[in-house]
Design an enzyme around this catalytic site. Structure first.
Site, PDB file in Angstrom:
ATOM      1  N   ASP B  91       1.091  -1.011  -0.013  1.00  0.00           N
ATOM      2  CA  ASP B  91       0.165   0.324   0.180  1.00  0.00           C
ATOM      3  C   ASP B  91       0.856   1.189  -0.055  1.00  0.00           C
ATOM      4  OD1 ASP B  91       1.146   0.256   2.576  1.00  0.00           O
ATOM      5  OD2 ASP B  91      -0.945  -0.121   3.041  1.00  0.00           O
ATOM      6  N   GLY B  94       0.042   5.613   2.520  1.00  0.00           N
ATOM      7  CA  GLY B  94      -1.259   6.837   3.095  1.00  0.00           C
ATOM      8  C   GLY B  94      -2.375   6.715   3.785  1.00  0.00           C
ATOM      9  N   ASP B 277      -7.833  -7.745  -0.006  1.00  0.00           N
ATOM     10  CA  ASP B 277      -6.733  -7.521   1.662  1.00  0.00           C
ATOM     11  C   ASP B 277      -7.849  -7.719   2.602  1.00  0.00           C
ATOM     12  OD1 ASP B 277      -6.212  -4.703   1.018  1.00  0.00           O
ATOM     13  OD2 ASP B 277      -5.671  -5.145   2.835  1.00  0.00           O
ATOM     14  N   CYS B 315     -13.677 -28.450   7.535  1.00  0.00           N
ATOM     15  CA  CYS B 315     -11.672 -27.947   6.709  1.00  0.00           C
ATOM     16  C   CYS B 315     -10.837 -28.909   6.726  1.00  0.00           C
ATOM     17  CB  CYS B 315     -11.475 -27.091   7.551  1.00  0.00           C
ATOM     18  SG  CYS B 315     -10.285 -26.507   7.539  1.00  0.00           S
ATOM     19  N   CYS B 317      -7.593 -27.616   6.686  1.00  0.00           N
ATOM     20  CA  CYS B 317      -6.034 -27.456   6.595  1.00  0.00           C
ATOM     21  C   CYS B 317      -5.544 -28.273   8.000  1.00  0.00           C
ATOM     22  CB  CYS B 317      -6.260 -25.677   7.826  1.00  0.00           C
ATOM     23  SG  CYS B 317      -6.190 -25.577   9.268  1.00  0.00           S
ATOM     24  N   CYS B 320      -6.903 -27.869  11.446  1.00  0.00           N
ATOM     25  CA  CYS B 320      -8.239 -29.058  11.719  1.00  0.00           C
ATOM     26  C   CYS B 320      -7.993 -30.391  11.194  1.00  0.00           C
ATOM     27  CB  CYS B 320      -9.222 -28.872  11.135  1.00  0.00           C
ATOM     28  SG  CYS B 320     -10.048 -26.677  11.326  1.00  0.00           S
ATOM     29  N   HIS B 346      -5.047 -21.718  10.314  1.00  0.00           N
ATOM     30  CA  HIS B 346      -6.609 -21.576  10.021  1.00  0.00           C
ATOM     31  C   HIS B 346      -7.673 -21.168   9.210  1.00  0.00           C
ATOM     32  CE1 HIS B 346     -10.785 -23.345  10.210  1.00  0.00           C
ATOM     33  NE2 HIS B 346     -10.941 -22.142  10.527  1.00  0.00           N
TER      34      HIS B 346
END
Lengths: 375, 375
Positions: B91, B94, B277, B315, B317, B320, B346
């Site tokens: 970014d 600002g 984002d 899930c 992942c 999990c 996660h």
């Protein structure tokens, strides 16, 4: 059947071998990372497996307070609770409780103490310390320190089969291939916890001998040397460890508690110690102190701010393979979580690599050459 | 040559595609995790790669203060400094500078401000924000907010080739196979930074239209919608985003800044936004707030103390797959570092999986069914 040490090579009083536990084999001499509350701070279990950790130490006192032994027992014991299918050793809690100088009162029955967290009152006796450790269900549990006369009689031995994982090391869900317990031969795996005795006696060789004799008289599957590395001169530690070792059975595991620096673990492994543990590599890492083949390095120093080299150019850990000192210094200076994670991974790798090197020397029958921490 | 969006499938105003950057391709619509100081807090770069992160956002303001742009430039730019060979967006700084209400003074030339860390005085102008972002060397850089009239003229475009990684994405040391930039066809990879314009205008549709027109007149390889999701009603955000989208070129990337919840990222991806984002998944994770297929879950609650189920049973992942709610609750309650690490992994997985699902829908031309966050 208790854990047992299968000795494979000896060199003087030093030896390499395998500690056969209900949760896999452990190559010895071994350094055991400390996972106080059922977690090596900042490092996930799969990374510990990748690092080659085969046995962890957890602290009974801390787990007793949080989450409490009943929770761990209901969750199937510490292995299942923390999803760690390799070996675990718990201390008795005695060291921590006796350290609460302003919060504890010792009697013949045990120690009344207040939690360092919320001041709540608790009581630990030798019996209670055993009960708690049985609830946690580690493979190796420790006698309540200062109580080596504890009677490990037949009745207590039966209780050892009450561990939460019962007669087998079942797992709740798969952990990746690395987590599978490994057994070479056809010999059955031990199915019960093993209680190790602790030799005390301060820095008095005669008291140590007496304590060793009386502990051996009770009979344990393994023996620890406790109460050292608590501030006494290093030479005195060495002297007491070596004289105590002479009184311990050579065919059983010998565990030096709370030791130490990379130099010390390398030295004592070559003196005949099979197991060691210490918070040093993990705690130092969180304070930016890193162990390298070139000595200690404080990553917080400004001199590393633009240093593109690896933390330890001789190290093959995933931290040294990927990140520069400049990045690690930035993470530390900016108080980024990842600093603690990466520093811990490196220090643990360094300790485990040190022990691998020492095992290689002992097997090869060679004296330590270069590339090793010297005491 | 700038980054470009290769559109692959459309459904209404929504589309899937690939954002071609100097550091690999990014499947869109994409959620970009925030690595404020060059690190997604608590998560190592290899885990980010494993999660499938293809682009990260870093904050110019924070990197400007620590470690400073000169250090990053000397270390070869942010990619090399943090050992991340995939795409990065910075970014302009600002948003952070204008947020320092008590510490900044705005003039026609720029913003004078004091560091939130040590009070040291600094100055950011559109030119300086560009200079800093060129030094950091992200693939995509952002115009200084509230300055959409910034002249991205020919001279500035030349400066874009001064990025620390020069004309190629070289790496210092290998990163594992997952880190290799991927390019499908024979088309050359862009070799310069790309400056995106930002459409402002608050919640006024007419001002947004005017800002969009003037930003497009300048001409950028991508357009962001800024200044939303800052407290206004959600319905108003939606209205402004959708009306602004109508004024943006359909063949270029469209980036909605600072959004949002799982429901929001799923919704806006289906509205035609290509990039988003937000600190929400990572920040919430560190506070024990977890996103699951069954809704939000606060892991600190005592009700999970003995809950053996996975955090999110749906899930896949690695958190999990391996740990129980009881263990995660214990880690959080005991203030263990690993709580923040695992919770973040996660939540990021959940966000990335949400976007994968949305992309699948758009490609299939199907309306969202079950298993997806609804707004």
């Amino acid at each position: 059947m208790s854990v047992r040490l299968q000795i494979e090579a000896t060199r003087g009083s030093a030896r390499t071998g395998k500690l056969i536990t209900p949760h896999g084999e452990v190559e010895t001499p071994v350094f055991m990372p400390v996972g106080t509350l059922g977690s090596v701070k900042g490092v996930s279990q799969d990374v510990l497996e990748e690092l080659g950790v085969e046995i962890l130490l957890a602290n009974t006192y801390h787990l007793f307070l949080r989450p409490g032994v009943e929770t761990v027992r209901k969750m199937g014991g510490l292995h299942r609770f923390m999803s760690w299918d390799r070996a675990i050793l718990t201390d008795s809690g005695g060291f921590q409780v006796f350290s609460l100088t302003d919060l504890r009162k010792v009697s013949d029955e045990g120690v009344a103490f207040r939690s360092h967290l919320d001041g709540s009152p608790h009581f630990l006796s030798p019996e209670k310390a055993m009960e708690v450790q049985i609830g946690l269900g580690a493979d190796i549990i420790m006698a309540f320190d200062e109580c080596t006369e504890y009677p490990a009689d037949g009745q207590r031995a039966q209780h050892k089969r009450e561990v939460p994982w019962g007669g087998s090391a079942l797992r709740r869900r798969p952990c990746g291939s690395g987590a599978t317990p490994r057994l070479d031969g056809a010999e059955p795996r031990p199915h019960a916890q093993s209680l190790f005795g602790i030799v005390q006696g301060g820095t008095d060789r005669e008291l140590r001998r007496e304590s060793a004799d009386r502990t051996i008289d009770i009979g344990f599957p393994g023996y620890a040397i406790g109460g050292l590395s608590v501030g006494e001169p290093r030479e005195l530690t060495r002297d007491i460890v070596e004289s105590t070792l002479e009184h311990l059975p050579s065919d059983q595991p010998r565990y030096l508690m709370g030791v130490g620096t990379p130099e010390e673990i390398a030295y004592y492994a070559q003196s005949g110690i099979d197991m060691m543990d210490c918070v040093l590599p993990t705690r130092a890492a969180r304070h930016g102190l890193l162990f390298t083949s070139e000595g200690k390095l404080s990553i917080k120093q400004a001199r590393y701010a633009q240093d593109e080299s690896a933390l330890d150019p001789a190290c093959d850990c995933r931290v040294c393979q990927r990140y520069s000192r400049a990045y690690l210094r930035h993470l530390y200076a900016a108080n980024e979580l990842l600093a603690q994670v990466l520093n811990t991974v490196h220090n643990l790798h360094y300790y485990l690599a040190t022990m691998r090197t020492v095992r290689t020397w002992i097997r090869a029958g060679r004296a330590p050459a270069t590339g090793v921490p010297r005491m």
